[in-house]
Design a protein around this motif. Sequence first.
Motif, short mmCIF file in Angstrom:
data_model
loop_
_atom_site.label_atom_id
_atom_site.label_comp_id
_atom_site.label_asym_id
_atom_site.label_seq_id
_atom_site.Cartn_x
_atom_site.Cartn_y
_atom_site.Cartn_z
N UNK A 162 0.83 -1.11 -0.09
CA UNK A 162 0.11 0.29 -0.06
C UNK A 162 0.82 1.34 0.06
N UNK A 163 2.06 1.09 0.68
CA UNK A 163 2.81 2.35 0.83
C UNK A 163 3.39 2.69 -0.67
N UNK A 164 3.82 1.72 -1.32
CA UNK A 164 4.37 1.87 -2.79
C UNK A 164 3.39 2.37 -3.66
N UNK A 165 2.10 1.97 -3.42
CA UNK A 165 0.76 2.50 -4.46
C UNK A 165 0.71 3.86 -3.97
N UNK A 166 0.71 4.19 -2.70
CA UNK A 166 0.63 5.65 -2.38
C UNK A 166 1.68 6.58 -2.62
N UNK A 167 2.90 6.19 -2.54
CA UNK A 167 3.91 6.95 -2.97
C UNK A 167 3.93 7.08 -4.66
N UNK A 168 3.59 6.44 -5.25
CA UNK A 168 3.25 6.45 -6.79
C UNK A 168 1.88 7.32 -7.25
N UNK A 169 0.96 7.55 -6.08
CA UNK A 169 -0.41 8.29 -6.29
C UNK A 169 -1.32 7.48 -7.11
N UNK A 170 -1.27 5.98 -6.90
CA UNK A 170 -2.11 5.00 -7.75
C UNK A 170 -2.80 4.15 -6.59
N UNK A 171 -2.94 4.74 -5.50
CA UNK A 171 -3.50 3.73 -4.43
C UNK A 171 -5.06 4.17 -3.93
N UNK A 172 -5.93 2.98 -4.24
CA UNK A 172 -7.27 2.97 -4.11
C UNK A 172 -7.59 2.14 -2.99
N UNK A 173 -8.11 2.66 -1.88
CA UNK A 173 -8.45 2.11 -0.55
C UNK A 173 -9.52 1.33 -0.50
N UNK A 174 -9.83 0.04 -0.15
CA UNK A 174 -11.20 -0.62 -0.04
C UNK A 174 -11.48 -1.25 1.34
N UNK A 175 -12.51 -0.82 2.04
CA UNK A 175 -12.67 -1.23 3.39
C UNK A 175 -13.73 -2.11 3.34
N UNK A 176 -12.98 -3.34 3.60
CA UNK A 176 -13.75 -4.69 3.77
C UNK A 176 -14.41 -5.05 5.09
N UNK A 177 -14.07 -4.06 6.18
CA UNK A 177 -14.61 -4.46 7.36
C UNK A 177 -14.61 -2.72 7.97
N UNK A 178 -15.28 -2.67 9.02
CA UNK A 178 -15.44 -1.40 9.78
C UNK A 178 -14.23 -1.10 10.78
N UNK A 179 -13.28 -0.91 10.11
CA UNK A 179 -11.90 -0.86 10.79
C UNK A 179 -11.33 0.64 10.54
N UNK A 180 -10.20 1.13 11.25
CA UNK A 180 -9.52 2.12 10.84
C UNK A 180 -8.32 1.91 9.96
N UNK A 181 -8.13 2.47 9.08
CA UNK A 181 -6.72 1.91 8.18
C UNK A 181 -5.66 2.50 9.09
N UNK A 182 -4.38 1.64 8.63
CA UNK A 182 -3.05 2.22 9.37
C UNK A 182 -2.92 3.65 9.29
N UNK A 183 -2.32 4.37 10.32
CA UNK A 183 -2.26 5.85 10.55
C UNK A 183 -1.73 6.20 9.31
N UNK A 184 -0.81 5.91 8.57
CA UNK A 184 -0.40 6.42 7.25
C UNK A 184 -1.22 6.54 6.31
#
Length: 333
Positions: free
Chosen positions: A80-102
Amino acid sequence: MAYVLSMNEIFISYATEDRERARLLAAALSERGWDVWWDREIPLGKSFDEVIEKALAQARCVIVLWSAVSVTSEWVRNEASEGKRRGILLPVFMEHIDAPLAFRLMNGADLNEWSGDRGDAEFARLVERVSELLRQAGDDSITDVTPVAVGQRATYKEAQTKWWLTPWSAMILAIVVIGAGVTGYLLRGDRPEPPPKEPTTVPTKVSPGIGTTDIEKRIHDLVGTLGGAIPATSLAKGFHVPDLGVRLAFLTPEQSASTLGAMPAGAVVMEVESGRPMAKAGVHVGDVVLSIGDKKIASEDDLRQAIFKIGPGKTRYSYRRDGEIKAVVVDCP
Protein backbone atom coordinates in the motif's frame (compact mmCIF):
# COMPACT_ATOMS: atom_id res chain seq x y z
CA MET A 1 9.35 -18.33 -21.57
CA ALA A 2 9.81 -15.14 -19.58
CA TYR A 3 7.27 -14.14 -16.93
CA VAL A 4 5.58 -11.07 -18.40
CA LEU A 5 2.97 -8.78 -16.83
CA SER A 6 0.53 -6.64 -18.76
CA MET A 7 1.09 -2.92 -18.39
CA ASN A 8 -2.68 -2.47 -18.14
CA GLU A 9 -2.87 -4.03 -14.71
CA ILE A 10 -4.65 -3.68 -11.40
CA PHE A 11 -2.72 -4.96 -8.41
CA ILE A 12 -4.83 -6.10 -5.44
CA SER A 13 -3.09 -6.13 -2.08
CA TYR A 14 -4.75 -8.25 0.61
CA ALA A 15 -4.13 -10.56 3.55
CA THR A 16 -4.25 -14.31 2.95
CA GLU A 17 -7.30 -14.58 5.19
CA ASP A 18 -9.16 -12.24 2.81
CA ARG A 19 -8.36 -14.28 -0.30
CA GLU A 20 -12.00 -15.19 -1.09
CA ARG A 21 -13.10 -11.55 -0.97
CA ALA A 22 -10.10 -10.57 -3.11
CA ARG A 23 -11.13 -13.25 -5.65
CA LEU A 24 -14.68 -11.89 -5.76
CA LEU A 25 -13.47 -8.32 -6.39
CA ALA A 26 -10.89 -9.46 -8.96
CA ALA A 27 -13.56 -11.35 -10.90
CA ALA A 28 -15.85 -8.32 -10.98
CA LEU A 29 -13.06 -6.06 -12.22
CA SER A 30 -11.84 -8.61 -14.77
CA GLU A 31 -15.30 -8.66 -16.33
CA ARG A 32 -14.69 -5.09 -17.44
CA GLY A 33 -11.73 -6.22 -19.54
CA TRP A 34 -9.04 -5.25 -17.06
CA ASP A 35 -6.03 -7.43 -16.26
CA VAL A 36 -6.11 -7.94 -12.50
CA TRP A 37 -3.10 -9.33 -10.64
CA TRP A 38 -4.27 -10.95 -7.44
CA ASP A 39 -3.71 -14.72 -7.50
CA ARG A 40 -0.25 -14.99 -6.01
CA GLU A 41 0.81 -18.19 -7.70
CA ILE A 42 4.56 -17.97 -8.06
CA PRO A 43 6.14 -19.48 -11.22
CA LEU A 44 8.76 -22.19 -10.70
CA GLY A 45 12.22 -20.75 -10.20
CA LYS A 46 10.91 -17.37 -9.09
CA SER A 47 11.08 -15.96 -5.57
CA PHE A 48 7.94 -14.60 -3.94
CA ASP A 49 9.30 -11.11 -3.28
CA GLU A 50 10.74 -10.84 -6.80
CA VAL A 51 7.40 -11.58 -8.44
CA ILE A 52 5.46 -9.32 -6.08
CA GLU A 53 7.85 -6.41 -6.62
CA LYS A 54 7.71 -6.79 -10.40
CA ALA A 55 3.91 -6.98 -10.43
CA LEU A 56 3.66 -3.96 -8.17
CA ALA A 57 6.15 -1.94 -10.20
CA GLN A 58 4.25 -2.57 -13.44
CA ALA A 59 0.81 -1.94 -11.98
CA ARG A 60 -1.07 1.20 -12.94
CA CYS A 61 -3.57 0.95 -10.10
CA VAL A 62 -3.09 -0.55 -6.64
CA ILE A 63 -6.16 -1.56 -4.65
CA VAL A 64 -5.60 -2.39 -0.99
CA LEU A 65 -8.24 -4.36 0.92
CA TRP A 66 -8.27 -3.14 4.51
CA SER A 67 -9.57 -5.59 7.11
CA ALA A 68 -8.81 -6.38 10.75
CA VAL A 69 -6.18 -8.82 9.51
CA SER A 70 -4.62 -6.83 6.67
CA VAL A 71 -3.97 -3.71 8.79
CA THR A 72 -1.50 -5.79 10.81
CA SER A 73 0.23 -7.30 7.75
CA GLU A 74 3.64 -5.85 6.99
CA TRP A 75 3.39 -7.07 3.38
CA VAL A 76 0.07 -5.32 2.82
CA ARG A 77 1.30 -2.11 4.43
CA ASN A 78 4.43 -2.11 2.26
CA GLU A 79 2.46 -2.73 -0.92
CA ALA A 80 0.00 0.00 0.00
CA SER A 81 2.86 2.39 0.77
CA GLU A 82 4.30 1.87 -2.70
CA GLY A 83 0.92 2.52 -4.30
CA LYS A 84 0.48 5.65 -2.22
CA ARG A 85 3.99 6.87 -3.11
CA ARG A 86 3.16 6.59 -6.81
CA GLY A 87 -0.27 8.17 -6.37
CA ILE A 88 -2.17 5.13 -7.65
CA LEU A 89 -3.52 3.68 -4.39
CA LEU A 90 -7.26 3.03 -3.96
CA PRO A 91 -8.28 1.88 -0.46
CA VAL A 92 -11.20 -0.53 -0.12
CA PHE A 93 -12.65 -1.21 3.33
CA MET A 94 -13.85 -4.79 3.73
CA GLU A 95 -14.66 -4.25 7.41
CA HIS A 96 -15.53 -1.29 9.65
CA ILE A 97 -11.99 -0.63 10.86
CA ASP A 98 -9.51 2.23 10.82
CA ALA A 99 -6.79 2.06 8.19
CA PRO A 100 -3.17 2.21 9.42
CA LEU A 101 -2.25 5.73 10.47
CA ALA A 102 -0.23 6.54 7.34
CA PHE A 103 -3.31 5.92 5.17
CA ARG A 104 -6.01 7.31 7.43
CA LEU A 105 -6.57 10.55 5.52
CA MET A 106 -7.39 8.70 2.30
CA ASN A 107 -11.04 8.14 1.45
CA GLY A 108 -11.96 4.69 0.21
CA ALA A 109 -14.77 2.49 -1.05
CA ASP A 110 -16.88 0.79 1.63
CA LEU A 111 -17.42 -2.81 0.48
CA ASN A 112 -18.06 -4.17 3.97
CA GLU A 113 -21.45 -5.54 2.97
CA TRP A 114 -20.68 -6.08 -0.73
CA SER A 115 -21.49 -9.57 -1.97
CA GLY A 116 -20.52 -9.18 -5.62
CA ASP A 117 -23.39 -7.00 -6.83
CA ARG A 118 -22.10 -5.18 -9.94
CA GLY A 119 -24.75 -2.48 -9.48
CA ASP A 120 -23.70 -1.61 -5.93
CA ALA A 121 -23.11 2.14 -5.51
CA GLU A 122 -19.77 1.81 -3.72
CA PHE A 123 -18.50 -0.71 -6.28
CA ALA A 124 -19.55 1.71 -9.03
CA ARG A 125 -17.51 4.48 -7.35
CA LEU A 126 -14.51 2.17 -7.24
CA VAL A 127 -14.89 1.27 -10.93
CA GLU A 128 -15.05 4.95 -11.89
CA ARG A 129 -11.89 5.75 -9.95
CA VAL A 130 -10.02 2.77 -11.41
CA SER A 131 -10.99 3.97 -14.89
CA GLU A 132 -9.66 7.45 -14.11
CA LEU A 133 -6.31 6.11 -12.89
CA LEU A 134 -5.85 3.86 -15.91
CA ARG A 135 -6.69 6.74 -18.26
CA GLN A 136 -4.17 8.94 -16.48
CA ALA A 137 -1.59 6.20 -17.02
CA GLY A 138 -2.18 6.54 -20.77
CA ASP A 139 -4.05 3.31 -21.33
CA ASP A 140 -5.97 3.81 -24.58
CA SER A 141 -7.83 0.54 -24.17
CA ILE A 142 -9.98 1.94 -21.35
CA THR A 143 -13.49 2.64 -22.51
CA ASP A 144 -15.79 5.14 -20.89
CA VAL A 145 -17.57 4.03 -17.75
CA THR A 146 -21.15 5.20 -17.37
CA PRO A 147 -21.19 7.60 -14.42
CA VAL A 148 -23.30 6.56 -11.47
CA ALA A 149 -24.89 9.20 -9.27
CA VAL A 150 -23.54 8.33 -5.87
CA GLY A 151 -23.52 10.66 -2.89
CA GLN A 152 -20.04 11.23 -1.54
CA ARG A 153 -19.62 9.76 1.92
CA ALA A 154 -16.57 9.25 4.05
CA THR A 155 -15.93 5.56 4.52
CA TYR A 156 -13.15 5.86 7.01
CA LYS A 157 -12.87 7.67 10.32
CA GLU A 158 -11.57 11.04 9.23
CA ALA A 159 -8.71 12.58 11.16
CA GLN A 160 -9.96 16.01 10.24
CA THR A 161 -13.25 16.72 12.04
CA LYS A 162 -15.81 19.49 12.52
CA TRP A 163 -15.45 20.66 16.08
CA TRP A 164 -19.04 21.25 17.01
CA LEU A 165 -19.47 17.49 17.41
CA THR A 166 -17.21 17.05 20.44
CA PRO A 167 -16.83 18.68 23.88
CA TRP A 168 -13.18 19.56 23.39
CA SER A 169 -14.07 21.33 20.16
CA ALA A 170 -16.48 23.65 21.93
CA MET A 171 -13.51 24.67 24.05
CA ILE A 172 -11.38 26.05 21.20
CA LEU A 173 -14.46 27.40 19.45
CA ALA A 174 -15.40 29.30 22.59
CA ILE A 175 -12.02 30.91 23.22
CA VAL A 176 -11.54 32.06 19.63
CA VAL A 177 -14.93 33.64 19.36
CA ILE A 178 -15.15 34.94 22.93
CA GLY A 179 -11.90 36.82 22.45
CA ALA A 180 -13.30 38.34 19.28
CA GLY A 181 -16.42 39.27 21.22
CA VAL A 182 -14.41 41.08 23.90
CA THR A 183 -12.46 43.00 21.28
CA GLY A 184 -15.64 43.92 19.45
CA TYR A 185 -17.30 45.07 22.66
CA LEU A 186 -14.38 47.33 23.57
CA LEU A 187 -14.32 48.85 20.08
CA ARG A 188 -18.09 49.21 19.82
CA GLY A 189 -18.49 51.50 22.82
CA ASP A 190 -22.11 52.54 23.40
CA ARG A 191 -23.38 51.58 19.95
CA PRO A 192 -26.29 49.12 20.07
CA GLU A 193 -25.43 45.56 19.20
CA PRO A 194 -27.26 44.11 16.18
CA PRO A 195 -28.98 40.78 16.77
CA PRO A 196 -26.65 37.81 16.06
CA LYS A 197 -27.25 35.65 13.00
CA GLU A 198 -27.94 32.00 13.68
CA PRO A 199 -26.02 31.81 16.98
CA THR A 200 -24.67 28.66 18.47
CA THR A 201 -25.15 29.01 22.21
CA VAL A 202 -22.48 27.94 24.64
CA PRO A 203 -23.86 27.06 28.09
CA THR A 204 -23.02 29.66 30.72
CA LYS A 205 -23.18 27.25 33.61
CA VAL A 206 -20.54 24.62 33.05
CA SER A 207 -19.03 23.07 36.13
CA PRO A 208 -15.49 21.89 35.50
CA GLY A 209 -15.27 18.22 36.37
CA ILE A 210 -12.53 16.17 37.94
CA GLY A 211 -9.30 16.38 35.96
CA THR A 212 -10.28 19.59 34.17
CA THR A 213 -7.19 21.34 32.79
CA ASP A 214 -6.19 24.92 33.56
CA ILE A 215 -6.98 25.91 30.00
CA GLU A 216 -10.46 24.43 30.25
CA LYS A 217 -11.04 26.34 33.50
CA ARG A 218 -9.89 29.57 31.88
CA ILE A 219 -12.29 28.98 29.01
CA HIS A 220 -15.06 28.18 31.48
CA ASP A 221 -14.39 31.48 33.24
CA LEU A 222 -14.47 33.39 29.96
CA VAL A 223 -17.71 31.77 28.89
CA GLY A 224 -19.24 32.37 32.30
CA THR A 225 -18.24 36.04 32.21
CA LEU A 226 -19.37 36.81 28.67
CA GLY A 227 -22.07 34.12 28.45
CA GLY A 228 -22.41 34.89 24.81
CA ALA A 229 -23.74 33.61 21.56
CA ILE A 230 -21.12 32.29 19.18
CA PRO A 231 -21.60 32.73 15.41
CA ALA A 232 -21.82 29.38 13.59
CA THR A 233 -19.50 30.81 10.93
CA SER A 234 -16.62 30.81 13.41
CA LEU A 235 -16.21 27.02 13.33
CA ALA A 236 -12.61 25.83 13.27
CA LYS A 237 -10.97 22.62 12.09
CA GLY A 238 -8.96 20.16 14.13
CA PHE A 239 -6.97 16.96 13.68
CA HIS A 240 -7.40 13.77 15.68
CA VAL A 241 -4.61 11.19 15.60
CA PRO A 242 -6.12 8.16 17.38
CA ASP A 243 -2.98 6.00 17.29
CA LEU A 244 -1.07 8.70 19.16
CA GLY A 245 -3.99 9.72 21.39
CA VAL A 246 -3.80 13.42 20.59
CA ARG A 247 -5.94 16.20 19.12
CA LEU A 248 -4.28 19.21 17.51
CA ALA A 249 -5.53 22.51 16.16
CA PHE A 250 -3.72 25.23 14.22
CA LEU A 251 -4.47 28.78 15.36
CA THR A 252 -3.37 31.74 13.26
CA PRO A 253 -1.87 34.79 15.01
CA GLU A 254 -5.18 36.58 14.43
CA GLN A 255 -7.15 33.78 16.08
CA SER A 256 -4.69 33.71 18.98
CA ALA A 257 -4.97 37.47 19.42
CA SER A 258 -8.76 37.22 19.48
CA THR A 259 -8.50 34.96 22.55
CA LEU A 260 -6.69 37.75 24.47
CA GLY A 261 -3.77 35.43 25.12
CA ALA A 262 -5.84 32.47 26.30
CA MET A 263 -4.41 30.32 23.50
CA PRO A 264 -1.08 30.63 21.66
CA ALA A 265 -0.67 30.72 17.89
CA GLY A 266 0.50 27.60 16.08
CA ALA A 267 -0.28 23.88 16.26
CA VAL A 268 -1.81 23.68 19.71
CA VAL A 269 -2.31 20.39 21.56
CA MET A 270 -5.99 20.42 22.52
CA GLU A 271 -6.33 16.99 24.09
CA VAL A 272 -4.01 14.19 25.19
CA GLU A 273 -5.57 10.80 25.85
CA SER A 274 -4.33 9.09 28.98
CA GLY A 275 -2.15 6.03 28.43
CA ARG A 276 -1.57 6.76 24.73
CA PRO A 277 1.88 7.42 23.13
CA MET A 278 1.72 11.22 23.34
CA ALA A 279 0.74 11.11 27.00
CA LYS A 280 3.52 8.64 27.77
CA ALA A 281 6.00 10.95 26.02
CA GLY A 282 5.02 13.79 28.35
CA VAL A 283 3.19 16.03 25.88
CA HIS A 284 0.61 18.28 27.59
CA VAL A 285 -2.52 20.15 26.57
CA GLY A 286 -1.51 23.67 25.55
CA ASP A 287 1.88 22.67 24.13
CA VAL A 288 2.60 24.13 20.67
CA VAL A 289 4.04 21.60 18.22
CA LEU A 290 6.85 23.18 16.17
CA SER A 291 7.88 20.23 14.03
CA ILE A 292 6.96 16.62 13.29
CA GLY A 293 9.87 14.63 11.94
CA ASP A 294 11.68 16.95 9.53
CA LYS A 295 8.52 18.97 8.80
CA LYS A 296 8.28 22.41 10.42
CA ILE A 297 4.71 23.39 11.30
CA ALA A 298 4.01 26.95 10.19
CA SER A 299 0.47 26.57 8.84
CA GLU A 300 -2.60 24.35 8.93
CA ASP A 301 -1.46 22.75 5.66
CA ASP A 302 1.93 21.98 7.20
CA LEU A 303 0.19 20.27 10.10
CA ARG A 304 -2.09 18.29 7.79
CA GLN A 305 0.82 17.12 5.63
CA ALA A 306 2.95 16.17 8.65
CA ILE A 307 0.13 14.12 10.17
CA PHE A 308 -0.47 12.44 6.81
CA LYS A 309 3.15 11.21 6.75
CA ILE A 310 3.17 9.76 10.26
CA GLY A 311 3.68 6.01 10.12
CA PRO A 312 4.47 3.16 12.47
CA GLY A 313 7.70 3.61 14.37
CA LYS A 314 9.51 6.46 16.09
CA THR A 315 9.08 10.09 15.09
CA ARG A 316 10.75 13.16 16.63
CA TYR A 317 8.53 16.04 17.75
CA SER A 318 9.62 19.47 18.93
CA TYR A 319 7.25 21.70 20.85
CA ARG A 320 7.12 24.88 22.92
CA ARG A 321 5.87 25.03 26.50
CA ASP A 322 5.99 28.20 28.58
CA GLY A 323 8.56 29.69 26.22
CA GLU A 324 10.88 26.69 26.43
CA ILE A 325 11.60 24.49 23.39
CA LYS A 326 11.46 20.76 24.07
CA ALA A 327 11.91 17.65 21.94
CA VAL A 328 10.60 14.14 22.32
CA VAL A 329 10.58 10.90 20.32
CA VAL A 330 7.15 9.24 20.12
CA ASP A 331 6.69 5.61 19.10
CA CYS A 332 3.56 5.20 16.95
CA PRO A 333 2.07 1.66 16.98
